[in-house]
Design a protein around this motif. Structure first.
Motif, PDB file in Angstrom:
ATOM      1  N   ALA A  20      -8.353   6.694   4.452  1.00 45.79           N
ATOM      2  CA  ALA A  20      -7.392   6.367   3.411  1.00 45.79           C
ATOM      3  C   ALA A  20      -8.007   6.286   2.023  1.00 45.79           C
ATOM      4  N   PHE A  21      -9.242   5.872   1.921  1.00 51.44           N
ATOM      5  CA  PHE A  21      -9.839   5.761   0.592  1.00 51.44           C
ATOM      6  C   PHE A  21     -11.328   6.022   0.697  1.00 51.44           C
ATOM      7  N   SER A  22     -11.814   6.936  -0.074  1.00 53.33           N
ATOM      8  CA  SER A  22     -13.233   7.273  -0.040  1.00 53.33           C
ATOM      9  C   SER A  22     -13.710   7.523  -1.459  1.00 53.33           C
ATOM     10  N   MET A  49      -3.659   5.913  -2.341  1.00 58.75           N
ATOM     11  CA  MET A  49      -4.304   4.643  -2.010  1.00 58.75           C
ATOM     12  C   MET A  49      -4.659   3.838  -3.259  1.00 58.75           C
ATOM     13  N   ILE A  50      -5.017   4.527  -4.310  1.00 58.19           N
ATOM     14  CA  ILE A  50      -5.294   3.829  -5.573  1.00 58.19           C
ATOM     15  C   ILE A  50      -4.054   3.059  -6.011  1.00 58.19           C
ATOM     16  N   TYR A  51      -2.887   3.709  -5.911  1.00 57.20           N
ATOM     17  CA  TYR A  51      -1.652   3.046  -6.332  1.00 57.20           C
ATOM     18  C   TYR A  51      -1.170   1.993  -5.333  1.00 57.20           C
ATOM     19  N   VAL A  52      -1.492   2.153  -4.059  1.00 61.10           N
ATOM     20  CA  VAL A  52      -1.119   1.128  -3.070  1.00 61.10           C
ATOM     21  C   VAL A  52      -1.940  -0.129  -3.280  1.00 61.10           C
ATOM     22  N   ARG A  53      -3.220   0.056  -3.457  1.00 68.99           N
ATOM     23  CA  ARG A  53      -4.122  -1.099  -3.532  1.00 68.99           C
ATOM     24  C   ARG A  53      -4.235  -1.683  -4.926  1.00 68.99           C
ATOM     25  N   GLY A  54      -3.829  -0.939  -5.921  1.00 67.45           N
ATOM     26  CA  GLY A  54      -3.925  -1.465  -7.276  1.00 67.45           C
ATOM     27  C   GLY A  54      -5.351  -1.698  -7.701  1.00 67.45           C
ATOM     28  N   HIS A  55      -6.201  -0.719  -7.458  1.00 63.35           N
ATOM     29  CA  HIS A  55      -7.590  -0.814  -7.904  1.00 63.35           C
ATOM     30  C   HIS A  55      -7.625  -1.001  -9.419  1.00 63.35           C
ATOM     31  N   GLU A  59      -2.593   0.153 -11.783  1.00 66.33           N
ATOM     32  CA  GLU A  59      -1.815  -0.945 -11.215  1.00 66.33           C
ATOM     33  C   GLU A  59      -1.079  -0.487  -9.971  1.00 66.33           C
ATOM     34  N   LYS A  60      -0.732  -1.442  -9.091  1.00 69.05           N
ATOM     35  CA  LYS A  60       0.036  -1.116  -7.892  1.00 69.05           C
ATOM     36  C   LYS A  60       1.354  -0.467  -8.286  1.00 69.05           C
ATOM     37  N   ASP A  61       1.674   0.607  -7.591  1.00 67.44           N
ATOM     38  CA  ASP A  61       2.934   1.302  -7.817  1.00 67.44           C
ATOM     39  C   ASP A  61       3.245   2.083  -6.539  1.00 67.44           C
TER      40      ASP A  61
END
Length: 183
Positions: A20-22, A49-55, A59-61
């Motif tokens: 999912a994220f690498s 995954m960047i948008y799910v986790r809000g790294h 921001e989360k979206d």
């Protein structure tokens, strides 16, 4: 509270996805976006995954995450398909839709995604909205998930076996052979 629980459920499901994220794919949001926009399905998953986790990159979206998951799924990325199934199943970033959840889970399952197969089995066990709800369909999908490598599915198979007669087990085994041959 309900939205918080949905969010936690979604993040929990995705957290156990090793693909999912690498950070090896993208070193920055700009790099990732460029790769994703060029059609790289792994980068599209990364963007989702960047948008799910809000790294700290974004921001989360969940709506934006699903757009990226969909792009990856449309390129036969099984994690993208599974994530679309999860999104429609719980209604995060999209309107809850069981038929679309099943459709995406089935696509991922047919390509070997064990959690998609397990999700289909669980839907048949628990979900009153399923038209074909049955112990047999649950058994078939969960057994498929076990065959695809899901340790959790093995626990479910043990539970189901304990509640099936010898005749149901024989019938299920025959049907499973047909089911997986055509799957």
């Amino acid at each position: 509270m309900k939205t918080l629980l949905k969010t936690l459920y979604f993040v929990f499901l995705l957290a156990f996805n090793p693909n999912a994220f690498s950070t090896a794919i993208c070193s920055s949001l700009a790099d990732c976006r460029e790769l994703a926009e060029s059609g790289n399905a792994d980068a599209q998953m990364e963007m989702g995954m960047i948008y799910v986790r809000g790294h700290d990159m974004a921001e989360k979206d969940y709506y934006e995450a699903n757009l990226w998951f969909l792009m990856a799924a449309e390129q036969n990325n099984i994690d993208g398909m599974y994530n679309m199934g999860v999104s429609y199943h719980i209604g995060l970033g999209v309107e809850k839709d069981h038929s679309l959840a099943v459709e995406w889970y089935e696509k991922a399952s047919k390509l070997g995604h064990d959690r998609a197969s397990l999700s289909l089995g669980k839907l048949h066990l628990k979900d009153s909205d399923m038209k074909e709800q049955s112990l047999l369909m649950a058994y078939l999908y969960i057994k498929l998930a076990a065959q695809q490598g899901s340790k959790e599915a093995i626990k479910y198979i043990t539970m189901l076996d304990e509640n099936m007669s010898a005749e149901e087990k024989r019938t299920s085994e025959k049907l499973f052979n047909v089911f997986t041959r055509d799957w």
